[in-house]
Design an enzyme around this catalytic site. Structure first.
Site, short mmCIF file in Angstrom:
data_model
loop_
_atom_site.label_atom_id
_atom_site.label_comp_id
_atom_site.label_asym_id
_atom_site.label_seq_id
_atom_site.Cartn_x
_atom_site.Cartn_y
_atom_site.Cartn_z
N ALA A 98 -5.58 21.90 24.10
CA ALA A 98 -5.73 23.25 23.54
C ALA A 98 -4.39 23.99 23.47
O ALA A 98 -3.55 23.78 24.34
CB ALA A 98 -6.72 24.04 24.39
N PRO A 99 -4.22 24.83 22.46
CA PRO A 99 -5.17 25.23 21.42
C PRO A 99 -5.29 24.25 20.24
O PRO A 99 -6.03 24.52 19.31
CB PRO A 99 -4.62 26.58 20.94
CG PRO A 99 -3.15 26.46 21.16
CD PRO A 99 -2.98 25.64 22.41
N GLY A 100 -4.54 23.15 20.26
CA GLY A 100 -4.80 22.12 19.27
C GLY A 100 -3.73 21.93 18.20
O GLY A 100 -3.95 21.20 17.23
N GLY A 101 -2.58 22.57 18.37
CA GLY A 101 -1.50 22.41 17.38
C GLY A 101 -1.14 20.95 17.18
O GLY A 101 -1.05 20.47 16.04
N LYS A 102 -0.97 20.26 18.30
CA LYS A 102 -0.52 18.86 18.18
C LYS A 102 -1.70 17.94 17.87
O LYS A 102 -1.53 16.95 17.16
CB LYS A 102 0.23 18.45 19.45
CG LYS A 102 1.46 19.30 19.69
CD LYS A 102 2.26 18.87 20.87
CE LYS A 102 3.30 19.92 21.23
NZ LYS A 102 2.74 21.18 21.78
N GLU A 130 -9.43 18.71 27.14
CA GLU A 130 -8.97 20.03 27.60
C GLU A 130 -9.87 20.47 28.75
O GLU A 130 -11.09 20.47 28.63
CB GLU A 130 -9.03 21.04 26.43
CG GLU A 130 -8.81 22.49 26.82
CD GLU A 130 -7.49 22.77 27.54
OE1 GLU A 130 -6.43 22.33 27.07
OE2 GLU A 130 -7.53 23.43 28.59
N ASP A 155 -11.28 17.41 33.02
CA ASP A 155 -9.98 17.28 33.68
C ASP A 155 -9.46 15.87 33.34
O ASP A 155 -10.07 14.88 33.74
CB ASP A 155 -10.16 17.45 35.18
CG ASP A 155 -8.85 17.38 35.93
OD1 ASP A 155 -7.90 16.78 35.41
OD2 ASP A 155 -8.79 17.91 37.05
N ASP A 190 1.06 16.34 26.44
CA ASP A 190 1.85 17.57 26.27
C ASP A 190 1.49 18.42 27.49
O ASP A 190 0.61 19.27 27.44
CB ASP A 190 1.43 18.23 24.95
CG ASP A 190 2.26 19.45 24.62
OD1 ASP A 190 3.48 19.43 24.85
OD2 ASP A 190 1.68 20.44 24.14
N CYS A 194 7.18 22.21 27.51
CA CYS A 194 8.05 23.28 27.01
C CYS A 194 8.87 23.83 28.18
O CYS A 194 9.14 25.02 28.24
CB CYS A 194 7.27 24.35 26.26
SG CYS A 194 6.00 25.15 27.22
N1 SAM Z 1 -0.92 20.41 23.24
C1 SAM Z 1 -1.31 21.78 23.07
C2 SAM Z 1 -0.94 22.22 21.66
O1 SAM Z 1 -0.03 21.65 21.05
O2 SAM Z 1 -1.57 23.14 21.14
C3 SAM Z 1 -0.70 22.68 24.13
C4 SAM Z 1 -1.06 22.21 25.51
S1 SAM Z 1 -0.65 23.32 26.80
C5 SAM Z 1 1.01 22.95 27.06
C6 SAM Z 1 -1.42 22.53 28.17
C7 SAM Z 1 -2.94 22.57 28.14
O3 SAM Z 1 -3.39 21.63 29.12
C8 SAM Z 1 -3.58 23.89 28.51
O4 SAM Z 1 -4.52 24.23 27.53
C9 SAM Z 1 -4.29 23.62 29.83
O5 SAM Z 1 -5.49 24.35 29.99
C10 SAM Z 1 -4.55 22.14 29.74
N2 SAM Z 1 -4.67 21.40 31.01
C11 SAM Z 1 -4.00 21.62 32.17
N3 SAM Z 1 -4.34 20.73 33.09
C12 SAM Z 1 -5.24 19.88 32.53
C13 SAM Z 1 -5.96 18.75 32.97
N4 SAM Z 1 -5.82 18.30 34.21
N5 SAM Z 1 -6.81 18.15 32.13
C14 SAM Z 1 -6.97 18.61 30.85
N6 SAM Z 1 -6.32 19.69 30.37
C15 SAM Z 1 -5.45 20.33 31.18
#
Ligand code: SAM
Length: 301
Positions: A118-122, A140, A167, A183, A237
Site C-alpha cells: 500500500a498504497p499501491g504505486g509500485k 499489506e 503480515d 519496498d 526511501c
Molecule cells: N510499495 C508501496 C507503494 O509503492 O505504494 C509503499 C510501501 S510503504 C514503504 C510500506 C508499507 O508496508 C506500508 O503500507 C506498511 O503498512 C506496510 N507494512 C509494514 N510492515 C508490513 C508487514 N510486515 N507485512 C505487510 N505489510 C507491511
C-alpha cells in the site's frame, strides 16, 4: 537553522561526511515538481501528451522511462481535478519511487509478490509493466492501507493483482514466487519534510530501530519464498546504511544470495550517493528526486 533531529545529522555526517550531508539537507528543503506515471493499462503516453498540450500543461520527460512526466506549471491539487487523474489514466508518483519496479524487470505469466504494497504505486506499476498478464500478490498488513491499496488497484484497472491483507513475515513457505518486490517500511530518512512541525517528535531512533527489525525479518522471508535462481528487489526511501546495506549484509553472509549489479546507462542523470555495496544504488534527495535505496538480489540455485 532547521528542525532536523541532531542525531540524524550526526548519522548522515558519519556515513557521508560534512559536504554530502550539507547537500542532502539542501535536498530535503527543495520543493519538487509534481511527477506522475502514465497508466498504460488504461491509456497511451501519446494520448496523455496531447491532453496536457490541449490544456497548456507544461511538462518534461526523462530518459529512463517513457511513462514518467514532470509537470512544470501546476501542482497536485490542479492535477487531481483533471479527468486523466480521476479516471486512473495517470498515477501521481515520485521519480525515485518508479525505479524499483523498472529495476525488477517483471515479466508476463509469472508469479510476482509485492510484500509491502500500500498504497499501491509500485504494485500498479508492476501490473502495467506486465500488461496485466502476470499473477501479482500484493500483501499489506495494515487494514486501512489495504483498503487504499484496493481502491488504487481498482481505479488503475490492475486486474492481475490479488490483495492479501496479511503480515508478510507470516507468508506460508508453501508459496513460492518468480519475482519479489520488497519496498520495505522504513524511517523515511530520504524523504524528510522540513515543513513537518512534528518532525522531531516523529523521526526518532526508535523508529529507525523498529524499521530495521521488520526490514530484516521481511527480507529473510522474501528469500525463503523466492524460487531458486530468481531475482528480487529490496528498496527503501531511507538513505541510512543501517536500513539498507547493513540489512542486506545479514542475508548476504548466508551465501544463499548474491547482489545483481544495477547497471545505469552513463547518459542517465541520477543523483547518486556512495553505497557500501557495489551494484546497489542510493539516490540523493535533490530538486527532482527523493532519497531512495534500491538493490537487486538473486537467490542461488
Ligand atoms: N510499495 C508501496 C507503494 O509503492 O505504494 C509503499 C510501501 S510503504 C514503504 C510500506 C508499507 O508496508 C506500508 O503500507 C506498511 O503498512 C506496510 N507494512 C509494514 N510492515 C508490513 C508487514 N510486515 N507485512 C505487510 N505489510 C507491511
Amino acid at each position: 537553522m532547521n528542525n532536523i533531529p541532531e542525531f540524524l545529522i550526526e548519522m548522515l555526517k558519519n556515513q557521508y561526511g560534512e559536504q554530502l550531508t550539507k547537500s542532502i539537507i539542501d535536498g530535503y528543503s527543495k520543493k519538487r515538481p509534481v511527477t506522475f506515471r502514465v497508466n498504460t493499462l488504461k491509456t497511451q503516453v501519446e494520448t496523455i501528451e496531447n491532453k496536457l498540450k490541449e490544456q497548456n500543461i507544461e511538462y518534461e520527460k526523462i530518459e529512463w522511462s517513457n511513462e514518467a512526466f514532470i509537470i512544470k506549471n501546476i501542482r497536485e491539487k490542479e492535477i487531481e481535478d483533471l479527468d486523466i487523474y480521476k479516471n486512473g489514466e495517470i498515477y501521481l508518483q515520485s521519480l525515485s519511487s518508479m525505479l524499483p519496479p523498472i529495476i525488477l524487470q517483471p515479466q508476463e505469466h509469472i508469479d510476482i509478490l509485492d510484500m509491502a504494497a500500500a498504497p499501491g504505486g509500485k504494485t500498479t506499476q508492476i501490473a502495467a509493466l506486465t500488461n496485466n498478464n502476470a499473477h501479482i500478490t500484493a500483501c499489506e498488513m495494515n487494514k486501512i492501507r489495504a483498503e487504499r491499496l484496493k481502491y488504487n488497484i481498482d481505479k488503475q484497472g490492475a486486474t492481475s493483482v490479488y490483495i492479501m491483507q496479511e503480515d508478510s513475515r507470516k507468508i506460508n513457505e508453501f508459496f513460492s514466487f518468480d519475482s519479489i518486490l520488497l519496498d520495505a517500511p522504513c524511517s523515511g530518512s530520504g524523504t524528510i519534510d522540513l515543513k513537518n512541525e512534528n518532525l522531531e517528535k516523529n523521526f526518532t531512533k526508535k523508529l529507525i530501530d523498529k524499521s530495521i527489525e521488520s526490514q530484516k525479518a521481511l527480507l529473510k522471508k522474501a528469500i525463503e519464498v523466492l524460487k531458486p535462481g530468481k531475482e528480487m528487489v529490496y528498496s527503501t526511501c531511507s538513505i541510512l546504511s543501517c536500513e539498507n546495506e547493513d540489512v542486506l549484509n545479514t542475508i548476504l553472509k548466508s551465501g544463499k544470495v548474491k547482489i545483481v549489479p544495477i547497471k545505469i546507462d552513463t547518459n542517465i542523470k541520477l543523483p547518486l550517493l556512495p553505497s557500501k555495496i557495489e551494484g546497489t544504488i542510493c539516490i540523493k534527495p535533490n530538486e527532482l528526486f527523493e532519497g531512495f535505496f534500491v538493490a537487486k538480489i538473486k537467490k542461488e540455485i
